[in-house]
Enzyme design. Structure first.
Site, PDB file in Angstrom:
ATOM      1  CG  ASP A   1     108.497  18.808  41.375  1.00  0.00           C
ATOM      2  OD1 ASP A   1     108.075  17.742  41.865  1.00  0.00           O
ATOM      3  OD2 ASP A   1     107.739  19.669  40.884  1.00  0.00           O
TER       4      ASP A   1
ATOM      5  N   GLY B   1      98.482  21.738  37.322  1.00  0.00           N
ATOM      6  CA  GLY B   1      97.930  22.849  36.558  1.00  0.00           C
ATOM      7  C   GLY B   1      96.773  23.533  37.253  1.00  0.00           C
TER       8      GLY B   1
ATOM      9  CE  LYS C   1      95.474  22.307  41.296  1.00  0.00           C
ATOM     10  NZ  LYS C   1      96.548  21.613  40.586  1.00  0.00           N
TER      11      LYS C   1
ATOM     12  CG  HIS D   1     103.504  15.624  43.098  1.00  0.00           C
ATOM     13  ND1 HIS D   1     104.542  15.967  42.261  1.00  0.00           N
ATOM     14  CD2 HIS D   1     104.068  14.905  44.105  1.00  0.00           C
ATOM     15  CE1 HIS D   1     105.679  15.476  42.733  1.00  0.00           C
ATOM     16  NE2 HIS D   1     105.415  14.821  43.858  1.00  0.00           N
TER      17      HIS D   1
ATOM     18  CB  SER E   1      98.104  25.099  43.072  1.00  0.00           C
ATOM     19  OG  SER E   1      99.500  25.290  43.110  1.00  0.00           O
TER      20      SER E   1
ATOM     21  NE  ARG F   1     104.454  27.183  36.863  1.00  0.00           N
ATOM     22  CZ  ARG F   1     104.707  26.347  35.862  1.00  0.00           C
ATOM     23  NH1 ARG F   1     104.104  26.523  34.697  1.00  0.00           N
ATOM     24  NH2 ARG F   1     105.550  25.340  36.018  1.00  0.00           N
TER      25      ARG F   1
END
Length: 309
Positions: free
Chosen positions: A82, A181, A184, A211, A214, A260
């Protein structure tokens, strides 16, 4: 089953109007959680490694952990680099057993991006490895990738066609409003589906990548905040938008931040409720299960890739 490239995965995904989940890995528990979910859901999966993960865990250790996952599950797994920042890191991963690499020249001028990408494509293809490239700049922060909102640029459809033709890349990461992150959007979340549809129509059959996709699941954010976090206001990409993107030629959707959050929320809760615990197995075991549950949810509700083997 040996590691596979993403070629057949993407062909089936494009024709079936779904996406393959590409999940970032950093250690054994994350890999186990991801492949456990993929096996449970009978879904193909991409395990991807960032430059930061290679520095943290060591290339050899990560490759061997993924090989163990192959033996344990017999799933079709693609091992992907990545955000490779230059030819050398891509070459190292090609030579070191990866079946897919990304060369990220998006921060460079158009012609320089083409030159970098074409060089990686030529080397990778000689070794049976596929290449993802990127055109357009996503805002946000992920490992060494840092782009301010003012510097973000959406992918130009005409440039996308020229870029693919001149580089020979196998898939293309595009910018239509996602970002890296946890933070967004300011205000109402929005993706440029008109732009996505135009790129899809101009590159028929060609796999696109999102990309920074999340969803920043609220329950994990709340748990992180409850046990000492500071993520108030974090807002991700709504799942229905990502599901819709999979019907427009997006064959790969990247997930890192949610991994995460799931793991961190679980570990913070464990230490808050078991402050005397010092056995890593006691807090990593539920964290691994949290990863598996979250990835299974993504496979079902975002990728729509369950039972696609």
């Amino acid at each position: 089953m040996p590691l596979v490239t993403s070629t057949e995965m993407f062909k089936k995904a494009y024709e079936g109007h779904y996406a393959i989940g590409a999940f970032n890995v950093n250690n054994m528990e994350i890999i186990q959680g991801i492949v456990g979910a993929a096996k449970q859901e009978q879904s193909p999966v991409i395990l991807q490694v960032s430059a930061g993960a290679r520095k943290y865990a060591n290339h050899i250790y990560l490759v061997k952990l993924v090989e163990a996952a192959l033996l344990d599950t017999d799933l079709p797994i693609c091992l992907h680099l990545d955000h490779g920042e230059d030819f050398e890191i891509c070459k190292q991963c090609v030579d070191g057993g990866f079946t897919s690499v990304m060369i990220d020249g998006s921060k460079y001028p158009f012609e320089q991006n083409i030159e970098m990408t074409r060089r990686v494509v030529e080397y990778a293809h000689e070794h049976g490895v596929v290449v993802e490239a990127e055109l357009g700049k996503l805002a946000g922060v992920e490992d060494a990738v840092k782009v301010a909102a003012k510097d973000a640029t959406y992918t130009d459809p005409d440039q996308a066609v020229e870029f693919v033709e001149r580089t020979g890349c196998d898939s293309l990461a595009i910018a239509i409003g996602t970002s890296h992150g946890a933070y967004k959007f300011k205000g109402e979340p929005s993706l440029d589906f008109a732009r996505l549809e135009k790129i899809t129509n101009m590159l028929p059959g060609f796999p696109l990548v999102l990309h920074g996709a999340s969803t920043v699941i609220p329950s994990f954010v709340q748990k992180c905040n409850q046990y000492g976090g500071a993520l108030d206001g974090a807002q991700g990409v709504p799942e229905d938008m990502l599901l819709k993107a999979g019907t427009f030629g997006v064959c790969k959707i990247n997930v890192d931040t949610d991994l995460r959050l799931a793991m961190t929320a679980c570990i913070r809760e464990h230490f808050a409720t078991h402050p005397a615990d010092f056995d890593p197995r006691q807090y990593l075991k539920p964290a691994r299960q949290a990863i598996q549950d979250m990835v299974a949810h993504k496979i079902r509700n975002v990728m729509n890739s369950s039972n696609r083997l």
